[in-house]
Write an enzyme that holds these catalytic residues in place. Structure first.
Site, mmCIF file in Angstrom:
data_model
loop_
_atom_site.group_PDB
_atom_site.id
_atom_site.type_symbol
_atom_site.label_atom_id
_atom_site.label_comp_id
_atom_site.label_asym_id
_atom_site.label_seq_id
_atom_site.Cartn_x
_atom_site.Cartn_y
_atom_site.Cartn_z
ATOM 1 N N GLY A 22 0.840 -1.210 0.000
ATOM 2 C CA GLY A 22 0.000 0.000 0.000
ATOM 3 C C GLY A 22 0.865 1.247 0.000
ATOM 4 N NE ARG B 99 14.119 16.328 -2.725
ATOM 5 C CZ ARG B 99 14.625 16.830 -1.612
ATOM 6 N NH1 ARG B 99 14.545 16.121 -0.481
ATOM 7 N NH2 ARG B 99 15.227 18.000 -1.605
ATOM 8 N NE ARG C 2 -1.154 -5.034 -0.833
ATOM 9 C CZ ARG C 2 -1.886 -3.935 -0.644
ATOM 10 N NH1 ARG C 2 -2.778 -3.578 -1.539
ATOM 11 N NH2 ARG C 2 -1.710 -3.200 0.429
ATOM 12 C CG ASP D 250 3.527 -6.319 8.088
ATOM 13 O OD1 ASP D 250 2.944 -6.022 7.025
ATOM 14 O OD2 ASP D 250 2.934 -6.710 9.100
ATOM 15 C CB THR E 74 2.141 1.366 6.186
ATOM 16 O OG1 THR E 74 0.769 1.182 6.562
ATOM 17 C CG2 THR E 74 2.992 1.117 7.412
ATOM 18 C CG ASP F 133 -2.885 0.669 8.174
ATOM 19 O OD1 ASP F 133 -3.596 1.637 7.867
ATOM 20 O OD2 ASP F 133 -3.043 -0.468 7.709
ATOM 21 C CG ASP G 73 0.477 -1.908 10.250
ATOM 22 O OD1 ASP G 73 1.371 -1.244 9.686
ATOM 23 O OD2 ASP G 73 -0.247 -2.711 9.637
ATOM 24 N N GLY H 284 -7.062 1.077 8.859
ATOM 25 C CA GLY H 284 -6.380 0.421 9.971
ATOM 26 C C GLY H 284 -6.806 -1.031 9.948
ATOM 27 N NE ARG H 285 -3.644 -4.625 5.978
ATOM 28 C CZ ARG H 285 -2.773 -4.702 4.980
ATOM 29 N NH1 ARG H 285 -3.085 -5.344 3.890
ATOM 30 N NH2 ARG H 285 -1.589 -4.127 5.072
ATOM 31 N N GLY I 159 -12.324 15.133 18.266
ATOM 32 C CA GLY I 159 -13.331 15.223 19.338
ATOM 33 C C GLY I 159 -14.474 14.226 19.201
ATOM 34 C CD GLU J 249 -9.287 -0.911 6.705
ATOM 35 O OE1 GLU J 249 -8.132 -0.555 6.514
ATOM 36 O OE2 GLU J 249 -10.018 -1.306 5.807
ATOM 37 C CD GLN K 67 -8.992 6.753 6.040
ATOM 38 O OE1 GLN K 67 -8.692 6.604 7.214
ATOM 39 N NE2 GLN K 67 -9.765 5.901 5.403
ATOM 40 N NE ARG K 68 -3.113 3.147 0.102
ATOM 41 C CZ ARG K 68 -3.464 1.884 -0.198
ATOM 42 N NH1 ARG K 68 -3.845 1.065 0.759
ATOM 43 N NH2 ARG K 68 -3.431 1.465 -1.429
#
Ligand code: ADP
Ligand code: F6P
Length: 329
Positions: A15, A25, A76, A107, A130, A132, A134, A175-176, A190, A227, A261-262
């Site tokens: 991703g 760069r 992928r 990962d 990434t 996430d 994670d 957030g897998r 908030g 998610e 979001q990406r």
């Protein structure tokens, strides 16, 4: 330990995340500065197998530090999971005189690089890219800060319409497997409740909390849902139905933020992080290091064995859950 590194290839895999361009760069410019040949590989492991390579110099990466996505593209690649695929990739590297790799990804990409290293001994350094956050071994990953800001900006806008109509919104964020984006953006925007895989809020508590919000005079509510959250056993659409059935006082809407979001220009924080990690990756290869991932801990750029980065689990700051509970009084 000195090395015989002469030609480093850099690629992005898995991703994409904002700041990957800044990392590319940095790797390319560090190579130029240290007078090492640099090759860009397009489309991650797929491009490695196909020999989709481009020689890069300092000018190849002009004007990309501020751009989202990745100029080298990402992919992928199922074929790289096979021995035959990795053999093809190694033959392409050999044919092009590439002796080491900088892998920018998550990962999964690091697992592939580690396997490749076991089989063919090609040295590599990983840069965690990434949204996430994670990956074990770094406080933050490249792209996470940008994604957080994107999410907060989006929720701010949702709040405008939610409060105009006295509505409740379930906002699903990425957030897998982890709730870093949900928890931090939820506090930053908030949100009344935050549902994350690491913490079982429970459906009854969610209903209680929403009842309390109404009783305290709140006219609208935002519930942020990661998610990957399976603690309630319901996805955001099922949560909407559940709340409408059990609390008809609420007019509920769902917003899944998804891949926006990406995207977007990386924040300054992500750019600086990517710049630091790219230089560290090249310097580490030249010092004869391999199978390590760059990270940041207490503002120091660190190196963690990739095997630990893959196996380790990131820790959520549980104190933030308490803070969120206090502030949604
Ligand atoms: P991320 O790097 O973002 O976690 P993926 O999990 O999709 O993304 O992994 C990216 C790519 O890395 C995969 O498409 C595959 O080519 C390679 N990869 C992942 N796991 C392995 C593995 N066990 N063996 C070989 N290659 C792998
Ligand atoms: O980059 C990580 C991530 O955004 C996860 O949160 C999400 O589940 C996944 O990627 C989706 O990626 P794709 O649509 O590329 O498979």
């Amino acid at each position: 330990m000195a090395s015989n590194i002469k030609k480093i290839a850099v690629f992005t895999s898995g991703g994409d995340s904002p700041g990957m361009n800044a990392a590319i760069r940095s790797v390319v410019r560090a190579c130029a500065y240290l007078q090492i040949d640099c090759i860009g590989i397009f489309r991650g492991y797929q491009g490695m197998i196909e020999g989709d390579f481009m020689p890069m110099n300092a000018r190849s990466v002009n004007n990309i530090i501020n751009k989202g996505g990745t100029m080298l593209k990402s992919a992928r690649c199922e074929e790289f999971r096979t021995k035959a695929g990795r053999k093809k990739a190694f033959e392409q590297l050999q044919a092009n005189g590439i002796d080491s790799l900088v892998v920018i990804g998550g990962d999964g990409s690091f697992t592939g690089a580690l396997k490749f290293n076991e089989e063919y001994g090609v040295p590599f350094i990983g840069i965690p890219g990434t949204i996430d956050n994670d990956i074990f071994g770094t406080r933050v990953t490249v792209g996470y800060d940008t994604a957080l800001n994107t999410v907060v900006e989006a929720i701010d806008k949702i709040r405008d319409t939610a409060s105009s109509h006295h509505r409740l919104f379930f906002v699903e964020v990425m957030g897998r497997d982890v709730g870093h984006i949900a928890l931090n953006s939820g506090i930053g925007a908030g949100a009344e409740e935050i549902l994350i895989p690491e913490e079982d809020l429970g459906l009854e508590r969610l209903l209680d909390s929403l009842k309390r919000s109404k009783a305290r005079g709140k006219s609208s509510s935002i519930v942020v849902v990661a998610e990957g959250d399976r603690t309630t056993g319901k996805n955001v659409y099922e949560l909407k139905e559940f709340v409408e059935e059990n609390l008809p006082i609420y007019d509920v809407r769902v917003c899944v933020l998804g891949h926006m979001q990406r995207g977007g220009a990386p924040t300054c924080s992500d750019r600086v992080l990517a710049c630091r990690m790219g230089v560290k990756a090249v310097e580490s290869l030249l010092e004869g290091k391999s199978n390590l991932m760059t990270g940041i801990q207490e503002n120091e750029i660190t190196l963690t064995p990739v095997i630990e980065a893959i196996k380790g689990k990131t820790k959520l700051d549980k104190e933030l859950i308490r803070i969120s509970d206090i502030l949604t009084v």
